[in-house]
Structures are given as C-alpha cells and as structure tokens.
Scaffold this motif. Structure first.
Motif, PDB file in Angstrom:
ATOM      1  N   ASP A  42       0.842  -1.193   0.000  1.00  0.00           N
ATOM      2  CA  ASP A  42       0.000   0.000   0.000  1.00  0.00           C
ATOM      3  C   ASP A  42       0.882   1.250   0.000  1.00  0.00           C
ATOM      4  O   ASP A  42       1.513   1.594   1.004  1.00  0.00           O
ATOM      5  CB  ASP A  42      -0.900  -0.044   1.247  1.00  0.00           C
ATOM      6  N   GLU A  43       0.909   1.918  -1.151  1.00  0.00           N
ATOM      7  CA  GLU A  43       1.762   3.103  -1.346  1.00  0.00           C
ATOM      8  C   GLU A  43       1.497   4.189  -0.289  1.00  0.00           C
ATOM      9  O   GLU A  43       2.397   4.936   0.089  1.00  0.00           O
ATOM     10  CB  GLU A  43       1.515   3.641  -2.768  1.00  0.00           C
ATOM     11  N   SER A  44       0.276   4.191   0.215  1.00  0.00           N
ATOM     12  CA  SER A  44      -0.077   5.250   1.174  1.00  0.00           C
ATOM     13  C   SER A  44       0.675   5.104   2.508  1.00  0.00           C
ATOM     14  O   SER A  44       0.614   5.992   3.351  1.00  0.00           O
ATOM     15  CB  SER A  44      -1.581   5.243   1.427  1.00  0.00           C
ATOM     16  N   LYS A  45       1.360   3.977   2.680  1.00  0.00           N
ATOM     17  CA  LYS A  45       2.127   3.791   3.923  1.00  0.00           C
ATOM     18  C   LYS A  45       3.505   4.455   3.858  1.00  0.00           C
ATOM     19  O   LYS A  45       4.250   4.459   4.828  1.00  0.00           O
ATOM     20  CB  LYS A  45       2.304   2.278   4.217  1.00  0.00           C
TER      21      LYS A  45
END
Lengths: 391, 391
Positions: A42-45
């Motif tokens: 998850d890139e948002s991490k």
C-alpha cells in the motif's frame, strides 16, 4: 553488511502489527536490532515509513535484494509467511516469521525445509508468550521430571473476545481464502504452542467447531477439542471469541503433582509427598475407612505453593526479536526456532479437519493432503480468494 | 398401614450406605420417615439391625411381603436397583432407589415403565446434591431465561480420589459384572445428573476413557468427554479417581452471562448489560481500536457477583428422604423423580460406548442394544459375574 553489534531488520507489512514493531524498534527497545527498511504493498504507507527515516518499498523482493537489510520480519496475512520467509532465506537473509508459521502444514514444511537447508541463517517464529517467565518456569519444572509424567491437561482460553467490528476491519479477516481460519489461526496459536511446549505433542484429536456461531464470519469462533497424548493421557482445549467474561485457566495433572494457572499470572503447584500411585497403594484399609468417614486427612500428602507473576506483556515482542538477533550474531540458543512452529499449525489443522469431518483425526500421521483439499473446497465456495497449491 | 404423619421405611442392604441411612433415621433426623425394617443377605448383619430395634430379613421379598414397610430404599450394588424397585412397586410400596437408577438404560427404563404404571406410588432417586441451595439457585437462574441460551459448559470434577484399598474392599467393586463401570457409575452420577439438570440433555458425545489407568481395576478411572447440545453449543466433562489435588470447577457460558462454580461452594455470576451479540454488534470501529490499544474498557458491559454457600453435605440425604416421604404422604413435588435418573444413565452409557468404540455416539438416538452387547462382552471376558439380560 551485518555489524557484530546489530542486525538491520526490514519489516514486511506495515499494518497494525508491523507498525507496532516499527514503533518499539524506533525507540531503540532492542539493542541488537536496527530498523533498516519497511515494505508495504500500500503506497499510502510511504509517509509513515519515511517518518521512521528508513527506505520504503512496495515490492518485498526489491527490499530483499536492496542490500539494506540483514533480516526480515513478516507481519503480513498468515498465508504469506512461508513464501516470504523462503524468498528471504534464498537471498541469504535471516527470517523471523510472525505466528503461525503457515496456515497449513504443507506450506509450513516448505519453509522448515528451506530453513534446515540454510542452517547458517537464523529462522525463528514470534511466539512472544514463550518469554513469559511463568511458562519458562513451568516448562523447566515439567522437563525436570520432578512431577513425573503427564496424566491429563485442560486449557480453557476464552479471553480472546473480538466484536463484529474487529472482523469487519479488513476483507481478508476471518475468511478461508484470506486468513485460513478463525480463532485457531489468529488468536489461539499462542496457547496451541505453549500447551505443546509444556505438555508434549498430542497423537490425535476430536473436535467440535462452530463456524460463524456468534459472529457474521465464515470461519470458527468457537472450538472445543479433546486430544489424546497416548498411554491414557488426554486433554481438552476450549477457545472462542465471544466470551466477554473470558476464562484463562490451564490445568496439568502429572504423576506426582498438579499445576493450575489462572489468568496466565497465578500459578498453583501441588507437590505430592510421593508419586500418587505409591500413596494410593500404601494406604491401609483402616486409613481408607477413616477417609470416608470424614476423619481421614489427605493434606499430609500434599504441599501447595502459589506464585503470582507480573504481567510481562510489554516486553515480549522485543525480547523475542533480541533473542532472534542474538542467535544470528553469536549463536545464542533460540527461544522459538521455526521448526517448533509446525506443531501448532498441525494441531490447528487437525482440529479443523476433525470439526469438518466429524471424525477423530490422527496428528502423528496427519493427512495433510486431505486437509488441503477440504480447505480448498471452502476457499472455492467462498469465491473471493484463490485456492492454495499443494507445494 | 401408613400413617398420615410418617412412612415406614425398609432398608435393603446394610453396607456402608445402608448403615448411614439407618444411623440418621434412628436419630429421628427425618420427621416423616420411621425406620421400620432392615434387609441384608449377610446374616452377620442381624445384630446391627436388631440394635436399631427393627425386624431383620435376609430375603428382600420377604420384607416387602411382611407388611412391616410402606416404602423401601435400595442401598445395594447398582445392577440390583431396577429389579428391587420393580418388585416393591408390584407390591404397592413406594420406592427410593440409590443412584444410579440402573447400570444400563434398558433396565432403567423397565423401572421407569413400572413407576409410570403405578403413578399412585412414589418412585424417586437419591440425587442428594439436588438439595444443595447453590444448584437450586443456579437452576432457577438459568430456567428464568435471564442469561439466555447455553453456548458452552465444562465441568472438571476430579475430587473423587479413591485409593487402591477402596477398590479392594469388595469383589464386586470396579468390575464390569458386579458394578458395571467405574467413576461414571459410582462417583460421577451426581455431576452427570446436575450438569443435565442445569444445562439440558446433550445430543451426542465423544469420549476418551482409560480403564485401570492408575488403579488395578477393570473399569474406567479416567474420563474425558466432549458433548454436543445441538445448535453449536458444546461442553466438556472430565473426571477421574486418581487426582489427590482434585478440581471441582463448573463453567456455564450463556448468551447474556456466565456462571463459574468453584468447589461446589463459590459461585461467580457475570451478567452482561445486554445479550453479548448486541454488545458486539453495537461497538463502533473507533471503540474496537481503543480496545486493542489498551485504552478500551469492557468492564462497563459486565457486572460480577460472587456468592459463597455453606457446604450442605450433612443434610442432603435426609432432605431427599423427607421430600420422598412428603410426596408419598401429601403430593409435595419431588426433588428427584425416578424418570430424571435415566438421563445420567444414558449419558454414562454413551460415554462408555464412545470410549469402547472410538466413535462419536448419539444420545438422542442411543443404541442401547449395542451398549448392552458391548457391556456383556466385557462381563463375559471378566468371567466372574453373569451377563445381563436385555429386558
């Protein structure tokens, strides 16, 4: 390069558990481990990872190949532990897998085989409760032989209360294809490990499971198992996630004494003055009669000690990680070598299989093909996740 | 003739138990029962009987026909309870049978059928522990529905320690042909009755038994049973006669609360603020998260009360006898009508059968022919006592 003082650890999976590891590592809670990289699909991490000041990867193989880490910990859904562990070993990295070491024994064994072939590397499993001094003391007592052989044991462990909202957090949770089971795979692996660590590995099991009994889930939230240890010794194991007034009570009856543990903190040990069968055989008929007219007294045969331990929750994960690193650095004996992890997986699988088939299931001669076929049937019926390969 | 104030009771069998009854009856402990006659096949008991100032018989049928008694109690080996009870009913006498009401269900049913046909007479069973206020209160609480339906129950009842000398007292003890079983037939019938009285009758059972495990006997001294109550509700029952540090712990988990009983004296009742599934469904995700970061608090959903009861051992048998006589005299409702006794016999039989065959055994549709055939096989192999008739 690994220094002599600390290993550089990469975390695979920055969910709740991975975030917990990153947190205590960034506070230097483990002197011989440095947080070195974080991976999450998850890139948002990325922002969270960068806040720790370490490189972020969205592909775990890229992280393994980056040269930035000497070791990894797999804080990902259970099914992924073996393949990620194997990929790390193949690249010469040490591996700490979260429990369970796999969902089914065939995939767990693949990891074990790879670990055995790379005995130059450290492969361990996060059985954090093994660092609890209470269980360490009990294991030493039982292994010493002072109390003799096992007769019977029971563990009622229903303190794993989980509301519906817990299950609704992620789509993979409490599914056959995403998680591979319920309380047996997620919450109870700690006790499934400790029970066998203390009492030995059972030879067979008969179990009743209820699936989605009190929660809207596909998998088991209620388990009652009866195990056979051979030679007359038996045990029961009960767990669930719907008991708000949860019980944690372990009893172990042995030839010369008894252990009762309440709430994983209070240990009552009864030591007999001689092995029980000797006391039984040596009691005269007159003494037997006194006993049954209320004039007898069995207290002279027993001495009881009660010990209360502090709850050691906050130090368990750092302690296992420190031990893992120490083994990699200087060969310190492991608290939880990966090969120990197969027992809990096999017992959980056997309990599932007994619940599904209504039959008593051999653990000694466990039919892992049948287990996987039954599991895949449920994954296919669920229709959300791919079925699993046999090897 | 029976007076309006007291029934004249004959005791069949002046062993340990019969002697106990004679003792408290001769001290006028039961106001509506008069000790009127004693029977024992052992002529040497005559002096003891005469010391009580009552007629002595060596043949129980002669006593039944003597006109000296209005009722009998059967303190004899378990196999004899049904035939003696039937003989008394056939002669118009009230019957109190000691527990169990029979060794196998077919003979127990014969007694029940006779009792039903003579509903003008009183037929009851000595389940003395039903007079314990603790269990009476729990039964009322469960029957009231306040705590909802059963989810799970377990009883560890290993306070029945019996040394080898106990078993060596008489040739019939702990044999298949003379006693018909071990701890299930002699000691645990109390709990097998109470458990079902509180939790309902299970539909099936799987059990592991060990025969002569820690004692030199033919029958079971170690029992672990897993029962199914249907609709996901399950239970475990563990008992043995070789635990010097015996446990007595009963747990009953219900939809809106939980009951834990320690040592048959301390009752801890947890009441939930709402049915558990409502609490689970109503908990917000934010609240779930707080719970798992240690900031949550489930205590607001539970209220706990602990009550300690006096041990009522000394009054139990006189109380059942008084109730039995009151029913015969004026129709007072029975504490333990004979028909309740069949459940414990069937459960004990089903546990035996599961242990013998390794199969899960239906209780709802219990195969009593198979049970009797298996029992007779063991009696025949033992070679000391005659096999039993099917009817």
């Amino acid at each position: 390069m690994m220094s002599d003082l600390a290993i550089r650890l990469g975390i695979i999976g920055l969910g709740a558990q991975g975030g917990y590891y990153a947190g205590f590592l960034s506070k230097d809670r483990v002197p011989n481990v440095t947080l070195a990289a974080i991976c999450d699909t998850d890139e948002s991490k990325r922002a969270a990872a960068e806040a720790y000041g370490v490189p972020f990867f969205t592909d775990y193989l890229t992280m393994l190949d980056s040269g930035a880490v000497d070791a990894v910990v797999t804080t990902v859904p259970h099914y992924l532990h073996p393949e990620m562990g194997i990929a790390a070993l193949d690249r010469g990295l040490h591996v700490l897998v979260e429990k369970p070491v796999g969902v089914y024994t065939r995939q767990a064994r693949r990891l074990l085989d790879h670990a055995a072939a790379r005995s130059d590397l450290t492969t361990a499993v996060m059985f954090n409760q093994r660092t609890n001094p209470l269980y360490i003391d009990l294991r030493e007592l039982i292994q010493s032989g002072e109390l003799g052989r096992l007769r019977h044991t029971s563990w009622i462990i229903t303190t794993w209360w989980r509301p519906q909202g817990y299950y609704d957090q992620s789509a993979w949770r409490a599914t056959w294809g995403g998680e591979g089971g319920g309380v047996l795979v997620n919450q109870a692996p700690h006790q499934l490990d400790l029970w066998q660590w203390l009492c030995g590995v059972p030879t067979s099991v008969f179990a009743k499971l209820a699936f989605g009994f009190k929660r809207d889930i596909a998998v088991e939230d209620e388990v009652t198992a009866l195990v056979d240890f051979g030679e007359g010794a038996t045990g029961t194991f009960s767990t669930c996630t719907h008991d708000l007034a949860g019980t944690d009570r372990l009893e172990i009856l042995l030839d010369a004494g008894k252990i009762v543990v309440d709430d994983s903190t209070t240990v009552t040990i009864t030591r007999l003055s001689a092995p029980e069968q000797e006391i039984s055989a040596g009691m005269s008929l007159a003494e037997v009669r006194r006993l049954f007219t209320g004039e007898g007294d069995t207290s002279k045969y027993v001495s009881v000690t009660t010990t209360t331990y502090d709850s050691p929750w906050t130090d368990q994960h750092p302690a296992v990680l420190q031990n893992f690193a120490a083994h990699a650095l200087d060969g310190t004996p492991l608290i939880a070598p990966v090969e120990d992890g197969i027992h809990g997986v096999r017992l959980a699988n056997a309990i599932h299989l007994s619940g599904w088939t209504g039959e008593e299931v051999s653990i000694t001669d466990f039919d892992e093909d049948r287990y996987l076929a039954e599991l895949n049937e449920r994954i296919a019926r669920e229709g959300t996740f791919p079925t699993r390969e046999g090897d």
